[in-house]
Design a protein around this motif. Structure first.
Motif, PDB file in Angstrom:
ATOM      1  N   GLU A  45       0.812  -1.216   0.000  1.00  0.00           N
ATOM      2  CA  GLU A  45       0.000   0.000   0.000  1.00  0.00           C
ATOM      3  C   GLU A  45       0.846   1.267   0.000  1.00  0.00           C
ATOM      4  O   GLU A  45       0.344   2.346  -0.293  1.00  0.00           O
ATOM      5  CB  GLU A  45      -0.963  -0.004   1.198  1.00  0.00           C
ATOM      6  N   ARG A  48       0.935   2.621  -3.617  1.00  0.00           N
ATOM      7  CA  ARG A  48      -0.341   2.870  -4.292  1.00  0.00           C
ATOM      8  C   ARG A  48      -0.503   4.356  -4.604  1.00  0.00           C
ATOM      9  O   ARG A  48      -0.325   5.196  -3.747  1.00  0.00           O
ATOM     10  CB  ARG A  48      -1.495   2.416  -3.391  1.00  0.00           C
ATOM     11  N   ARG A  50      -2.852   7.431  -5.450  1.00  0.00           N
ATOM     12  CA  ARG A  50      -4.267   7.776  -5.195  1.00  0.00           C
ATOM     13  C   ARG A  50      -4.701   8.852  -6.133  1.00  0.00           C
ATOM     14  O   ARG A  50      -4.050   9.672  -6.564  1.00  0.00           O
ATOM     15  CB  ARG A  50      -4.454   8.216  -3.759  1.00  0.00           C
TER      16      ARG A  50
END
Length: 50
Positions: A45, A48, A50
């Motif tokens: 994560e 990641r 966004r």
């Protein structure tokens, strides 16, 4: 320490004046700690967008 190429987190902890490896987690594995404050980290994560 975080290795983005391997999505691997190495956690070190200071004990008796020296750093010791506490955990190595990678991918979707979860690292959780309570000290010095509550934290939950999932290496995959961290990359990641966004």
């Amino acid at each position: 320490m975080f290795d983005p190429a391997e999505e691997e987190l190495t956690v070190l902890e200071l004990a008796d004046g020296a750093y010791q490896m506490r955990a190595v987690v990678s991918g979707k594995d979860v690292f959780e700690a309570e000290l010095p404050f509550p934290v939950r980290i999932v290496p995959s994560e961290l990359l990641r967008v966004r």
